[in-house]
Design a protein around this motif. Structure first.
Motif, PDB file in Angstrom:
ATOM      1  N   GLY A 249       0.792  -1.219   0.000  1.00 28.38           N
ATOM      2  CA  GLY A 249       0.000   0.000   0.000  1.00 28.38           C
ATOM      3  C   GLY A 249       0.822   1.266   0.000  1.00 28.38           C
ATOM      4  N   ARG A 250       2.094   1.204   0.416  1.00 30.81           N
ATOM      5  CA  ARG A 250       2.936   2.408   0.452  1.00 30.81           C
ATOM      6  C   ARG A 250       3.215   2.954  -0.945  1.00 30.81           C
ATOM      7  NH1 ARG A 250       8.046   0.610   3.887  1.00 30.81           N
ATOM      8  NH2 ARG A 250       7.939  -1.016   2.288  1.00 30.81           N
ATOM      9  N   ALA A 251       3.061   2.127  -1.965  1.00 25.24           N
ATOM     10  CA  ALA A 251       3.351   2.543  -3.339  1.00 25.24           C
ATOM     11  C   ALA A 251       2.083   2.926  -4.090  1.00 25.24           C
ATOM     12  CB  ALA A 251       4.086   1.426  -4.076  1.00 25.24           C
ATOM     13  N   ARG A 252       1.041   3.369  -3.369  1.00 30.41           N
ATOM     14  CA  ARG A 252      -0.237   3.700  -3.991  1.00 30.41           C
ATOM     15  C   ARG A 252      -0.102   4.760  -5.080  1.00 30.41           C
ATOM     16  NH1 ARG A 252      -4.915   1.268  -4.681  1.00 30.41           N
ATOM     17  NH2 ARG A 252      -4.497   0.307  -2.652  1.00 30.41           N
ATOM     18  N   TRP A 253       0.940   5.590  -5.003  1.00 28.89           N
ATOM     19  CA  TRP A 253       1.132   6.653  -5.999  1.00 28.89           C
ATOM     20  C   TRP A 253       1.256   6.080  -7.413  1.00 28.89           C
ATOM     21  CZ3 TRP A 253       5.436   6.554  -9.088  1.00 28.89           C
ATOM     22  CH2 TRP A 253       6.524   5.795  -8.645  1.00 28.89           C
ATOM     23  N   VAL A 254       1.691   4.835  -7.544  1.00 21.68           N
ATOM     24  CA  VAL A 254       1.834   4.229  -8.869  1.00 21.68           C
ATOM     25  C   VAL A 254       0.484   4.205  -9.584  1.00 21.68           C
ATOM     26  CG1 VAL A 254       2.371   2.092 -10.101  1.00 21.68           C
ATOM     27  CG2 VAL A 254       3.849   2.867  -8.233  1.00 21.68           C
ATOM     28  N   ALA A 255      -0.574   3.798  -8.864  1.00 23.04           N
ATOM     29  CA  ALA A 255      -1.901   3.723  -9.468  1.00 23.04           C
ATOM     30  C   ALA A 255      -2.469   5.098  -9.771  1.00 23.04           C
ATOM     31  CB  ALA A 255      -2.854   2.966  -8.537  1.00 23.04           C
ATOM     32  N   GLU A 256      -2.003   6.121  -9.047  1.00 24.38           N
ATOM     33  CA  GLU A 256      -2.554   7.461  -9.216  1.00 24.38           C
ATOM     34  C   GLU A 256      -1.804   8.292 -10.248  1.00 24.38           C
ATOM     35  OE1 GLU A 256      -2.468   9.075  -5.301  1.00 24.38           O
ATOM     36  OE2 GLU A 256      -4.186   7.906  -4.605  1.00 24.38           O
ATOM     37  N   GLN A 257      -0.497   8.029 -10.429  1.00 29.39           N
ATOM     38  CA  GLN A 257       0.318   8.897 -11.267  1.00 29.39           C
ATOM     39  C   GLN A 257       0.748   8.274 -12.582  1.00 29.39           C
ATOM     40  OE1 GLN A 257       3.598  10.705  -9.121  1.00 29.39           O
ATOM     41  NE2 GLN A 257       2.384  10.979  -7.269  1.00 29.39           N
ATOM     42  N   LEU A 258       0.703   6.960 -12.693  1.00 30.29           N
ATOM     43  CA  LEU A 258       1.145   6.296 -13.919  1.00 30.29           C
ATOM     44  C   LEU A 258      -0.073   5.823 -14.722  1.00 30.29           C
ATOM     45  CD1 LEU A 258       4.183   4.200 -12.621  1.00 30.29           C
ATOM     46  CD2 LEU A 258       4.171   6.498 -13.609  1.00 30.29           C
ATOM     47  N   PRO A 259       0.080   5.673 -16.038  1.00 30.09           N
ATOM     48  CA  PRO A 259      -1.054   5.264 -16.891  1.00 30.09           C
ATOM     49  C   PRO A 259      -1.356   3.779 -16.771  1.00 30.09           C
ATOM     50  CG  PRO A 259       0.921   5.527 -18.221  1.00 30.09           C
ATOM     51  CD  PRO A 259       1.289   5.991 -16.835  1.00 30.09           C
ATOM     52  N   VAL A 273      -1.446  -3.795 -10.141  1.00 27.22           N
ATOM     53  CA  VAL A 273      -1.686  -2.937 -11.299  1.00 27.22           C
ATOM     54  C   VAL A 273      -1.151  -3.599 -12.560  1.00 27.22           C
ATOM     55  CG1 VAL A 273      -1.666  -0.753 -10.037  1.00 27.22           C
ATOM     56  CG2 VAL A 273       0.483  -1.665 -10.927  1.00 27.22           C
ATOM     57  N   THR A 274      -1.811  -3.289 -13.667  1.00 23.95           N
ATOM     58  CA  THR A 274      -1.326  -3.705 -14.980  1.00 23.95           C
ATOM     59  C   THR A 274      -0.882  -2.457 -15.724  1.00 23.95           C
ATOM     60  OG1 THR A 274      -2.820  -5.596 -15.059  1.00 23.95           O
ATOM     61  CG2 THR A 274      -1.913  -4.834 -17.153  1.00 23.95           C
ATOM     62  N   LEU A 275       0.379  -2.458 -16.154  1.00 24.63           N
ATOM     63  CA  LEU A 275       0.984  -1.292 -16.786  1.00 24.63           C
ATOM     64  C   LEU A 275       1.298  -1.579 -18.245  1.00 24.63           C
ATOM     65  CD1 LEU A 275       3.586  -0.609 -13.981  1.00 24.63           C
ATOM     66  CD2 LEU A 275       1.870   1.058 -14.633  1.00 24.63           C
ATOM     67  N   PRO A 276       0.978  -0.645 -19.160  1.00 22.82           N
ATOM     68  CA  PRO A 276       1.488  -0.757 -20.529  1.00 22.82           C
ATOM     69  C   PRO A 276       2.925  -0.249 -20.545  1.00 22.82           C
ATOM     70  CG  PRO A 276       0.089   1.176 -20.335  1.00 22.82           C
ATOM     71  CD  PRO A 276       0.068   0.506 -18.989  1.00 22.82           C
ATOM     72  N   VAL A 277       3.845  -1.003 -21.109  1.00 17.86           N
ATOM     73  CA  VAL A 277       5.267  -0.666 -21.057  1.00 17.86           C
ATOM     74  C   VAL A 277       5.817  -0.568 -22.473  1.00 17.86           C
ATOM     75  CG1 VAL A 277       7.544  -1.413 -20.282  1.00 17.86           C
ATOM     76  CG2 VAL A 277       5.545  -1.781 -18.813  1.00 17.86           C
ATOM     77  N   SER A 278       6.351   0.597 -22.811  1.00  9.90           N
ATOM     78  CA  SER A 278       6.952   0.775 -24.133  1.00  9.90           C
ATOM     79  C   SER A 278       8.467   0.620 -24.081  1.00  9.90           C
ATOM     80  CB  SER A 278       6.609   2.162 -24.684  1.00  9.90           C
ATOM     81  OG  SER A 278       7.139   3.178 -23.850  1.00  9.90           O
ATOM     82  N   SER A 279       9.057   0.661 -22.876  1.00 11.94           N
ATOM     83  CA  SER A 279      10.507   0.589 -22.739  1.00 11.94           C
ATOM     84  C   SER A 279      10.861  -0.265 -21.534  1.00 11.94           C
ATOM     85  CB  SER A 279      11.104   1.993 -22.573  1.00 11.94           C
ATOM     86  OG  SER A 279      12.446   1.927 -22.138  1.00 11.94           O
ATOM     87  N   ARG A 280      11.631  -1.327 -21.755  1.00 12.68           N
ATOM     88  CA  ARG A 280      12.081  -2.165 -20.655  1.00 12.68           C
ATOM     89  C   ARG A 280      13.010  -1.383 -19.724  1.00 12.68           C
ATOM     90  NH1 ARG A 280      11.998  -7.777 -19.865  1.00 12.68           N
ATOM     91  NH2 ARG A 280       9.814  -8.405 -20.171  1.00 12.68           N
ATOM     92  N   ALA A 281      13.753  -0.413 -20.268  1.00 13.59           N
ATOM     93  CA  ALA A 281      14.640   0.400 -19.427  1.00 13.59           C
ATOM     94  C   ALA A 281      13.812   1.198 -18.419  1.00 13.59           C
ATOM     95  CB  ALA A 281      15.481   1.332 -20.295  1.00 13.59           C
ATOM     96  N   TRP A 282      12.670   1.757 -18.887  1.00  9.65           N
ATOM     97  CA  TRP A 282      11.792   2.509 -17.980  1.00  9.65           C
ATOM     98  C   TRP A 282      11.243   1.595 -16.893  1.00  9.65           C
ATOM     99  CZ3 TRP A 282       6.615   1.714 -16.863  1.00  9.65           C
ATOM    100  CH2 TRP A 282       5.991   2.733 -16.116  1.00  9.65           C
ATOM    101  N   LEU A 283      10.811   0.396 -17.268  1.00 14.48           N
ATOM    102  CA  LEU A 283      10.266  -0.547 -16.297  1.00 14.48           C
ATOM    103  C   LEU A 283      11.339  -0.961 -15.296  1.00 14.48           C
ATOM    104  CD1 LEU A 283       7.971  -2.385 -15.328  1.00 14.48           C
ATOM    105  CD2 LEU A 283       8.799  -4.105 -16.954  1.00 14.48           C
ATOM    106  N   ARG A 284      12.550  -1.173 -15.775  1.00 19.08           N
ATOM    107  CA  ARG A 284      13.642  -1.570 -14.883  1.00 19.08           C
ATOM    108  C   ARG A 284      13.880  -0.503 -13.814  1.00 19.08           C
ATOM    109  NH1 ARG A 284      16.881  -3.028 -18.597  1.00 19.08           N
ATOM    110  NH2 ARG A 284      17.959  -1.054 -18.916  1.00 19.08           N
TER     111      ARG A 284
END
Length: 325
Positions: A249-259, A273-284
């Protein structure tokens, strides 16, 4: 795609104000009014039903007619004052003045005439209402980028001129490309140039702190933005990889700030959460940033990639400095 918190908050407040002026509306009418699905309208009503003013006892909460809702009509019976015009104190008005001045400084040049007029008139009304307090506010929006690059980018946006970039991407590859600049945008603590990239043949966001050089060209912009359809942030595409991450729950900002495309709340306060990822570097980088809160990642290869990057970084700490053998 799941709502971000600011978007849903605006809709919830608008829904209360709309229903406060009517004797009720069908779920389908509300869905058409606010551009969402009928399922989303019902979810919004469920959330509003648990919302209210401090105290949060039954008499403090927004209320609806349950019998009407069963027949598909949403009828507001208690708005708790949410339908009335907002009355601001001096401190609140000054904060809004500061925010509007920052908005004008950062993206004002890229707004159309009508939007600039709304911004200017709202700022003028608030400044007049706060008097001397507003005159003491001096807003300078700091961008983590070369001031010369930022200045030239703003000049190109205002003039509608193409620019030539020397740019370092997330994989530390340097490239040169011509782009048609649209606007400067700020998000996730970074600032970007939103533009049409002639090399990629599509819209791109360029982090301003990664722009090594920017030259304004004589050529005009030939790919202007379509304001009706062009988002100002990342837009997922069918070909982008989908990655599911379970977090505390401490990472709730991910659901609020990322697409994110889907958010599932878990009984223990965590979420998935399920995230669309266009760059593996960004995900890393994201997974390394969230390391203490990550519970699971699918597909596993994404977690393995991030773990390998962490191992390489840790190994460097054990290497001797040059000249020390």
């Amino acid at each position: 795609m799941a709502d971000r918190t600011p978007e849903r908050l605006v809709r919830l407040l608008g829904m209360v104000a709309f229903l406060d002026r009517t004797d009720g509306a069908t779920v389908e009418e509300l869905a058409a009014q606010f551009g969402v699905s009928a399922r989303q309208v019902l979810d919004d009503v469920d959330l509003l039903w648990m919302t209210g003013t401090p105290g949060y006892f039954p008499d403090d909460l927004i209320d609806f007619d349950a019998a009407s809702l069963e027949s598909g009509v949403v009828r507001l019976t208690q708005s708790r004052g949410m339908g009335r015009a907002l009355r601001l104190g001096t401190r609140e008005a000054v904060v809004l003045v500061a925010a509007l001045r920052a908005l004008g400084e950062s993206v004002g040049a890229a707004l159309d005439a009508g939007e600039r007029q709304v911004l200017a008139s709202t700022l003028e009304v608030l400044s007049d209402a706060t008097g001397e307090a507003a005159s003491t506010v001096d807003v300078q929006l700091a961008l983590e980028a070369d001031p010369e690059v930022v200045g030239r980018a703003r000049a190109a946006v205002r003039a509608g001129r193409r620019v030539h970039l020397r740019y370092v991407d997330a994989a530390d590859r340097t490239s040169e490309r011509d782009v048609d600049p649209w606007q400067l945008v700020t998000g996730d603590e970074r600032s970007y140039l939103q533009a049409w990239c002639h090399s990629a043949g599509g819209e791109r966001l360029f982090r301003l702190d990664r722009v090594l050089a920017l030259e304004v060209l004589d050529a005009p912009v030939t790919h202007p933005p379509d304001r009706a359809t062009t988002p100002t942030t990342f837009a997922a595409e069918a070909g982008h990889e989908r990655v599911t991450v379970e977090l505390s729950g401490r990472a709730r900002w991910v659901a609020e700030q990322l697409p994110v495309e889907e958010t599932v709340d878990l009984p223990d306060g965590g979420f998935r959460v399920t995230l669309p990822v266009s760059s593996r570097a960004w995900l890393r980088r994201l997974l390394l940033r969230l390391a203490d809160d990550v519970r699971s990642v699918a597909p596993p290869a994404a977690a393995t990639d991030a773990a390998a990057a962490a191992a390489r970084a840790l190994a460097r700490y054990g290497e001797p400095a040059p000249g020390q053998g």
